[in-house]
Motif scaffolding. Structure first.
Motif, short mmCIF file in Angstrom:
data_model
loop_
_atom_site.label_atom_id
_atom_site.label_comp_id
_atom_site.label_asym_id
_atom_site.label_seq_id
_atom_site.Cartn_x
_atom_site.Cartn_y
_atom_site.Cartn_z
N ASN A 264 -40.28 -18.26 -11.81
CA ASN A 264 -39.31 -17.42 -11.10
C ASN A 264 -39.14 -17.87 -9.66
O ASN A 264 -38.02 -17.87 -9.13
CB ASN A 264 -39.78 -15.96 -11.13
CG ASN A 264 -39.63 -15.31 -12.49
OD1 ASN A 264 -38.90 -15.80 -13.35
ND2 ASN A 264 -40.30 -14.19 -12.70
N LEU A 265 -40.24 -18.24 -9.00
CA LEU A 265 -40.14 -18.70 -7.62
C LEU A 265 -39.34 -19.99 -7.53
O LEU A 265 -38.51 -20.15 -6.63
CB LEU A 265 -41.55 -18.91 -7.05
CG LEU A 265 -41.63 -19.39 -5.59
CD1 LEU A 265 -40.89 -18.45 -4.65
CD2 LEU A 265 -43.09 -19.53 -5.15
N VAL A 266 -39.54 -20.90 -8.46
CA VAL A 266 -38.76 -22.14 -8.48
C VAL A 266 -37.29 -21.83 -8.69
O VAL A 266 -36.41 -22.37 -7.99
CB VAL A 266 -39.28 -23.09 -9.58
CG1 VAL A 266 -38.33 -24.27 -9.77
CG2 VAL A 266 -40.68 -23.60 -9.24
N GLU A 267 -37.00 -20.95 -9.64
CA GLU A 267 -35.61 -20.62 -9.97
C GLU A 267 -34.89 -20.00 -8.78
O GLU A 267 -33.70 -20.24 -8.55
CB GLU A 267 -35.58 -19.66 -11.15
CG GLU A 267 -34.17 -19.26 -11.58
CD GLU A 267 -34.17 -18.29 -12.75
OE1 GLU A 267 -33.08 -17.76 -13.07
OE2 GLU A 267 -35.25 -18.05 -13.34
N HIS A 268 -35.60 -19.21 -7.99
CA HIS A 268 -34.98 -18.50 -6.86
C HIS A 268 -35.45 -19.08 -5.52
O HIS A 268 -35.43 -18.35 -4.51
CB HIS A 268 -35.33 -17.02 -6.94
CG HIS A 268 -34.85 -16.33 -8.17
ND1 HIS A 268 -33.52 -16.01 -8.39
CD2 HIS A 268 -35.52 -15.93 -9.29
CE1 HIS A 268 -33.40 -15.42 -9.57
NE2 HIS A 268 -34.58 -15.36 -10.13
#
Length: 446
Positions: free
Chosen positions: A384-388
């Motif tokens: 999720n951190l990578v995606e956002h």
């Protein structure tokens, strides 16, 4: 006598001439001095030196002299973390939102050692003693424990509130992006590795509710409730009247707003409150999901007694927390976790926890380890951190985003390597006559 003294003080230099300074060591020289064998990762530096396989998939780059000073003045993970958070140590070959693969390779590909005293002295003399003056740490770093003590004893209410604020009041929007729609910041429960993070978090709440035997009309107290995930789930799915308490003002505000949005105000409530100030009403069940890590081992007796005092006779307690893999390792977190993630956090071995629950006059009914489930949970948060990533950096800044990527990836590796674990303990408030209300066999589904 005078001639002899001068000769020794110049270490063999020609009398009357300036003493020659040892050659300045390169970063690669320093790496050779503090590692066993050739590193399996590529290490390059601002001075043009390099060491390690040229074709390595993972690389470290020391970008400037401050980065080197961070590493030298706090040897081990704290110095490297400072340099990384400040942007002075670059990790190449991975996304900063998920440096898991780099940490995995570094765990086996960079074997550190202490240099011999003479070797260390030559390095320091070549670099200059000024290099041992530590740079100011990045602003994301909490003050050391001795300075925190000025705010009160460890785990006093005020000091606990400050520690919780450091970690949990980063930004609700940031947590929404990293944790996902459930806003659940605790270990999920995966029926299979194909479960989504949201499915696994719902599984966890159902597992807790099942162990507590929640039924419509019962009262649940959830201590350290975070953004109210368990409170809302219990009210929505089980018809339970649920109260959650948290030391984070931002969590409490977000959780209460979510309760109102979901139309659960007649059943659920979250208050900004220390667990020690939770109402002394009689609850049918108490859940503690991810709070015990913040309590402190010496406070376990008072903590579990406080939870017991809030239960009806026959009521159930479910305690869910991170634990040490054994009793020999330190109960205190490593330097990076203590300074950047969980100030004043402490972990116990599972046996210590079971004993503490038992000694608080609970009857322990069941215990299980969800260690690998937490590794899967952390992998989901890193994704999720990578995606956002760009949105998260805009919300909290690049340094803080790097802290979170590093912390979650490192924790995932620690769970996978069985360095830390996650245990759930189910207990009942059994009466003096031996009545526990617990059935002959578990009445919940694993």
């Amino acid at each position: 006598m005078t001639s002899t003294y001068r000769s020794s003080s110049t270490h063999g230099s020609v009398p009357g001439q300036p003493r020659r300074r040892p050659p300045v060591p390169t970063v690669a020289d320093i790496v050779r001095a503090v590692t066993n064998g050739e590193p399996k990762v590529r290490i390059t530096a601002y001075d043009g030196s390099e060491i390690g396989p040229a074709d390595a998939g993972i690389g470290l780059h020391v970008a400037n002299e401050r980065g080197l000073s961070y590493v030298l003045t706090a040897p081990g993970e704290l110095g490297m973390a400072r340099a990384y958070v400040a942007g002075d140590l670059e990790v190449r070959g991975v996304h900063p939102g998920d440096p898991y693969e780099a940490l995995r390779q570094l765990a086996t590909g960079l074997q550190l050692r202490l240099p011999a005293p003479g070797e260390a002295l030559r390095l320091v003399r070549g670099l200059g003693w000024e290099r041992l003056l530590p740079p100011s740490p990045p602003p994301q770093e909490a003050v050391p424990a001795w300075r925190r003590a000025l705010a009160g004893l460890r785990h006093a209410k005020g000091r606990d509130a400050a520690a919780i604020h450091h970690h949990y009041d980063v930004s609700n929007r940031f947590y929404e992006m990293v944790l996902g729609p459930s806003m659940t910041y605790t270990c999920a429960c995966f029926r299979s590795e194909t479960d989504t993070l949201e499915q696994a978090q719902a599984n966890k709440y159902d597992l807790v509710a099942g162990k507590l035997a929640l039924k419509p009309g019962q009262r649940l107290l959830d201590v350290g409730c975070g953004w109210g995930g368990m409170v809302r789930h219990a009210a929505r799915e089980y018809g339970v009247r649920a109260l959650g308490v948290t030391l984070s003002k931002e969590q409490a505000a977000w959780a209460q707003a979510a309760i109102e949005r979901e139309g659960l105000g007649h059943l659920a409530e979250v208050r900004h409150l220390d667990y020690r100030d939770a109402p002394l009403e009689q609850f049918d069940a108490v859940s503690s999901i991810g709070l015990t890590e913040h309590i402190g081992l010496r406070n376990y007796p008072r903590y579990f007694r406080a939870l017991r005092d809030r239960l009806k006779p026959g009521g159930r307690l479910l305690n869910h927390c991170i634990t040490r893999a054994d009793s020999r390792t330190s109960r205190k977190p490593d330097a990076f976790i203590d300074r950047y993630v969980f100030p004043d956090g402490e972990l116990a071995a599972p046996g210590r926890l079971v004993s503490a629950v038992h000694d608080a006059a609970f009857e322990v009914q069941h215990e299980e380890n969800l260690r690998l489930h937490y590794a899967l949970t952390l992998a989901g948060w890193n994704r999720n951190l990578v995606e956002h990533w760009d949105e998260c950096v805009a919300e909290v800044g690049l340094g803080t985003a790097r802290v979170w990527g590093l912390y979650m990836a490192g924790s995932r590796l620690a769970f996978e390597r069985n360095e830390i674990q996650l245990h759930q303990i189910l207990a009942t408030k059994t009466t003096k006559d031996g009545v526990s209300s617990y059935p002959l066999r578990p009445d919940w589904t694993a």
